[in-house]
Design a protein around this motif. Structure first.
Motif, PDB file in Angstrom:
ATOM      1  N   ARG A   1       0.817  -1.218   0.000  1.00 57.47           N
ATOM      2  CA  ARG A   1       0.000   0.000   0.000  1.00 57.47           C
ATOM      3  C   ARG A   1       0.853   1.272   0.000  1.00 57.47           C
ATOM      4  N   GLY A   2       2.171   1.111  -0.033  1.00 57.73           N
ATOM      5  CA  GLY A   2       3.054   2.264  -0.123  1.00 57.73           C
ATOM      6  C   GLY A   2       3.667   2.735   1.174  1.00 57.73           C
ATOM      7  N   VAL A   3       3.466   2.018   2.264  1.00 57.12           N
ATOM      8  CA  VAL A   3       4.093   2.389   3.532  1.00 57.12           C
ATOM      9  C   VAL A   3       5.580   2.068   3.445  1.00 57.12           C
ATOM     10  N   THR A   4       6.422   3.003   3.867  1.00 57.50           N
ATOM     11  CA  THR A   4       7.861   2.761   3.905  1.00 57.50           C
ATOM     12  C   THR A   4       8.274   2.522   5.350  1.00 57.50           C
ATOM     13  N   PHE A   5       9.258   1.668   5.528  1.00 62.55           N
ATOM     14  CA  PHE A   5       9.695   1.256   6.858  1.00 62.55           C
ATOM     15  C   PHE A   5      11.165   1.571   7.074  1.00 62.55           C
ATOM     16  N   ASP A   6      11.574   1.592   8.351  1.00 63.23           N
ATOM     17  CA  ASP A   6      12.968   1.855   8.700  1.00 63.23           C
ATOM     18  C   ASP A   6      13.891   0.718   8.313  1.00 63.23           C
ATOM     19  N   GLN A   7      13.343  -0.499   8.265  1.00 59.89           N
ATOM     20  CA  GLN A   7      14.139  -1.678   7.979  1.00 59.89           C
ATOM     21  C   GLN A   7      13.488  -2.446   6.825  1.00 59.89           C
ATOM     22  N   PRO A   8      14.245  -3.325   6.164  1.00 61.66           N
ATOM     23  CA  PRO A   8      13.678  -4.068   5.035  1.00 61.66           C
ATOM     24  C   PRO A   8      12.641  -5.114   5.450  1.00 61.66           C
ATOM     25  N   GLU A   9      12.692  -5.610   6.670  1.00 63.10           N
ATOM     26  CA  GLU A   9      11.776  -6.650   7.154  1.00 63.10           C
ATOM     27  C   GLU A   9      11.567  -6.464   8.658  1.00 63.10           C
ATOM     28  N   PRO A  10      10.444  -6.942   9.193  1.00 67.12           N
ATOM     29  CA  PRO A  10      10.272  -6.947  10.650  1.00 67.12           C
ATOM     30  C   PRO A  10      11.357  -7.805  11.300  1.00 67.12           C
ATOM     31  N   GLU A  11      11.685  -7.468  12.565  1.00 65.88           N
ATOM     32  CA  GLU A  11      12.729  -8.211  13.261  1.00 65.88           C
ATOM     33  C   GLU A  11      12.202  -8.793  14.565  1.00 65.88           C
ATOM     34  N   ASP A  12      12.771  -9.940  14.944  1.00 65.29           N
ATOM     35  CA  ASP A  12      12.470 -10.534  16.240  1.00 65.29           C
ATOM     36  C   ASP A  12      13.205  -9.736  17.303  1.00 65.29           C
TER      37      ASP A  12
ATOM     38  N   GLY B   1      13.087  -9.204  22.028  1.00 61.05           N
ATOM     39  CA  GLY B   1      12.747  -9.871  23.277  1.00 61.05           C
ATOM     40  C   GLY B   1      11.275 -10.060  23.570  1.00 61.05           C
ATOM     41  N   PHE B   2      10.409  -9.217  23.019  1.00 61.65           N
ATOM     42  CA  PHE B   2       8.982  -9.303  23.318  1.00 61.65           C
ATOM     43  C   PHE B   2       8.155  -9.756  22.128  1.00 61.65           C
ATOM     44  N   GLY B   3       8.799 -10.131  21.012  1.00 61.65           N
ATOM     45  CA  GLY B   3       8.045 -10.576  19.851  1.00 61.65           C
ATOM     46  C   GLY B   3       8.696 -10.149  18.546  1.00 61.65           C
ATOM     47  N   VAL B   4       7.930  -9.432  17.718  1.00 59.33           N
ATOM     48  CA  VAL B   4       8.387  -8.966  16.408  1.00 59.33           C
ATOM     49  C   VAL B   4       8.081  -7.474  16.324  1.00 59.33           C
ATOM     50  N   ARG B   5       8.972  -6.709  15.672  1.00 57.34           N
ATOM     51  CA  ARG B   5       8.756  -5.261  15.587  1.00 57.34           C
ATOM     52  C   ARG B   5       9.292  -4.684  14.292  1.00 57.34           C
ATOM     53  N   ILE B   6       8.713  -3.525  13.949  1.00 57.77           N
ATOM     54  CA  ILE B   6       9.225  -2.695  12.858  1.00 57.77           C
ATOM     55  C   ILE B   6       8.643  -1.298  13.048  1.00 57.77           C
ATOM     56  N   GLU B   7       9.333  -0.288  12.545  1.00 54.74           N
ATOM     57  CA  GLU B   7       8.886   1.094  12.674  1.00 54.74           C
ATOM     58  C   GLU B   7       8.697   1.737  11.309  1.00 54.74           C
ATOM     59  N   THR B   8       7.775   2.690  11.284  1.00 48.82           N
ATOM     60  CA  THR B   8       7.528   3.496  10.101  1.00 48.82           C
ATOM     61  C   THR B   8       7.283   4.924  10.583  1.00 48.82           C
ATOM     62  N   ALA B   9       6.944   5.795   9.659  1.00 51.81           N
ATOM     63  CA  ALA B   9       6.577   7.173  10.017  1.00 51.81           C
ATOM     64  C   ALA B   9       5.436   7.594   9.105  1.00 51.81           C
ATOM     65  N   ASP B  10       4.562   8.444   9.642  1.00 46.32           N
ATOM     66  CA  ASP B  10       3.478   8.974   8.814  1.00 46.32           C
ATOM     67  C   ASP B  10       4.023  10.112   7.966  1.00 46.32           C
ATOM     68  N   PRO B  11       3.218  10.715   7.097  1.00 43.20           N
ATOM     69  CA  PRO B  11       3.732  11.769   6.213  1.00 43.20           C
ATOM     70  C   PRO B  11       4.325  12.981   6.947  1.00 43.20           C
ATOM     71  N   ASP B  12       3.994  13.161   8.238  1.00 39.15           N
ATOM     72  CA  ASP B  12       4.555  14.274   9.008  1.00 39.15           C
ATOM     73  C   ASP B  12       5.752  13.856   9.841  1.00 39.15           C
TER      74      ASP B  12
END
Length: 139
Positions: A94-105, A107-118
């Motif tokens: 859908r066009g969302v860009t992320f800080d990393q190429p894939e989610p990462e494991d 200590g508490f599960g799986v994570r990834i970060e993004t930012a909104d247009p602002d």
């Protein structure tokens, strides 16, 4: 007694652009859209969740961390997924860009970060299936 978290505020420079990002790209639903003399009151939320995100007009960079560290600086909003890797693919398509190429494991599960247009950082998380059992909400 406090009973609930009603709203979490994110400052945006363009409410319509932010609304498109949160609804069309992340799949949240529009809840309230009320123009009034003090400013447009616009909220979105995860379907089925009582918590709403207030998209409030404000100048650029309001409420942003000075120097966010990708993967280490959580966003002011952390959204939970029951299958983050699958959701990641949908959001990316859908066009969302992320800080990393894939989610990462982590200590508490799986994570990834993004930012909104602002530039508001949005953290996406999937809790560990095993769970840590301490209920402290870290992560």
């Amino acid at each position: 007694m406090l009973t609930n978290v009603m709203y979490v505020t994110l400052y945006v420079t363009d409410q319509d652009r932010a609304l498109r990002f949160y609804t069309e790209q992340l799949g949240l639903e529009k809840r309230i859209d009320f123009p009034n003399p003090g400013g447009r009151f616009l909220t979105v939320g995860v379907p089925g969740s009582p918590v709403e995100i207030l998209l409030w007009t404000h100048s650029a960079a309001a409420g942003q961390p000075a120097e966010p560290v990708p993967g280490a600086t959580p966003g002011p909003v952390i959204l939970e997924s029951d299958d983050l890797r699958a959701d990641f693919k949908v959001f990316r398509d859908r066009g969302v860009t992320f800080d990393q190429p894939e989610p990462e494991d982590y200590g508490f599960g799986v994570r990834i970060e993004t930012a909104d247009p602002d530039g508001n950082r949005i953290s996406l998380r999937e809790r560990s299936r095993a769970g840590n059992g301490n209920g402290n909400g870290n992560g």
